[in-house]
Design an enzyme around this catalytic site. Structure first.
Site, PDB file in Angstrom:
ATOM      1  N   GLU A  58       0.344  -0.973   0.023  1.00 43.22           N
ATOM      2  CA  GLU A  58       0.019   0.007   0.274  1.00 43.22           C
ATOM      3  C   GLU A  58       0.638   1.724   0.050  1.00 43.22           C
ATOM      4  O   GLU A  58       0.508   2.439   0.242  1.00 43.22           O
ATOM      5  CB  GLU A  58      -1.072   0.046   0.835  1.00 43.22           C
ATOM      6  N   GLU A 113      -4.990  -9.232   0.826  1.00 44.31           N
ATOM      7  CA  GLU A 113      -5.609  -8.781   2.316  1.00 44.31           C
ATOM      8  C   GLU A 113      -6.630  -7.831   1.919  1.00 44.31           C
ATOM      9  O   GLU A 113      -7.889  -7.733   1.150  1.00 44.31           O
ATOM     10  CB  GLU A 113      -4.635  -7.300   2.819  1.00 44.31           C
TER      11      GLU A 113
END
Ligand SMILES: *[C@@H]1O[C@H](CO)[C@@H](O)[C@H](O)[C@H]1NC(C)=O
Length: 304
Positions: free
Chosen positions: A120, A221
């Site tokens: 991220e 995720e």
């Protein structure tokens, strides 16, 4: 996506039902409940707890807590595979993780399922896509027999931020999607999650063009906090809701043929509270499918 969109998407994807179910893996932290670093023995206990559900985990920084060094022998002993991580946000973190991989991987390639450079970091805006591509290629060149790619939030793929990485020839993408962090109530969470992942996947395949068939795509995720976690708008924490999310959203994503890393394996009770995008203090210690002493919280059998 509206409900009708979800159904047509599943219908369109139905050949994948026959072809291959997605692989389930787990995101795994590298600290014990008392914030000490996990040892080889701790990872072995983790793997014993997980072994009925999966033999695949993903981790984050390779150097922090000697993760790569300690998890590889445990994975070898217990028949697991690991996705190792590099934190490319600064030169220092990149070099530390890259060095940790160079020390730990040679001779152990068989237990390394992949390497992700970045977690991220486009979402956080820590690095440009061009710079991240350079980092990924550096790692790819060092480990030519290993699948190397990146992980980012679904929206950074969908909005084109990650396009230069796809255009640069990277073929391994894990996309994170949390209906919970989008403040969705449970009854709209599966639709939101599918919409997120489908948008990211479509953009990657469109940008990859003729190379799309070479891409290894998965969900890096997803998850839902259990009892004791914080609410986030209409998204309410709770063990029953987490189970509902698992059985509806995660099971359906696997059925669609997408690999899923559930976030996360074990509660990380050492984690300090954080401030969410809503400005409120968030408890981050109840995302595990298992408690921090490795007791499973709910049944994860899929309906199909
Ligand atoms: C439900 O999810 C869909 C798909 O992401 C979204 O378009 C819609 O706005 C959501 N509904 C609500 C009430 O947030």
């Amino acid at each position: 996506m509206r409900a009708a969109g979800l159904i047509s998407l599943l219908a369109a994807a139905s050949p994948a039902l026959v072809a291959a179910r997605g692989t389930l893996g787990f995101a795994l932290g590298n600290e014990n409940p008392d914030a000490t670093c996990k040892s080889v023995a701790d990872y072995k206990k983790d793997f014993d707890a997980l072994k009925d559900l999966t033999t695949l985990v993903r981790t984050y920084s390779a150097s922090n807590c000697d993760t790569a060094k300690n998890i590889i022998p445990a994975a070898k002993a217990k028949g697991f595979k690991v996705v190792l991580g590099v934190w490319p946000d600064s030169d220092e973190s990149f070099n530390q993780d890259f060095d940790a991989l160079k020390a730990a991987i040679p001779g152990n390639e068989g237990v390394v399922d992949g390497i992700t450079v970045g977690s991220e970091c486009l979402y956080r805006g820590d690095i440009t896509a061009q710079k991240l591509l350079k980092r990924i290629n550096q790692v790819k060149n060092e480990f030519p027999s290993i699948t190397v790619g990146t992980v980012d939030s679904w929206n950074k793929f969908a909005d084109g931020t990650a396009d230069p990485i796809v255009q640069g020839g990277v073929t391994y993408f894990l996309v994170n999607g949390f209906a919970y962090w989008q403040g969705q109530e449970i009854k709209n969470a599966t639709a939101t999650y599918f919409d997120d992942i489908a948008q990211a996947k479509a953009r990657i395949e469109q940008v990859a063009g003729d190379s799309a068939s070479k891409i290894k795509f998965g969900n890096g995720e997803t998850g839902w906090p259990t009892d004791g976690g914080s609410d986030y708008g209409a998204a309410k924490a709770g063990t029953k809701l987490a189970q509902t999310y698992y059985k509806n959203a995660v099971c359906a994503m696997l059925t669609w043929g997408i690999d899923v890393f559930y976030f996360e394996a074990f509660d990380e009770t050492w984690k300090p509270k954080s401030i969410g995008d809503n400005g409120e203090e968030m408890d981050e210690t109840h995302w595990g499918l298992f408690t921090d002493d490795r007791k499973i919280k709910f049944d994860t059998s899929c309906p199909n």
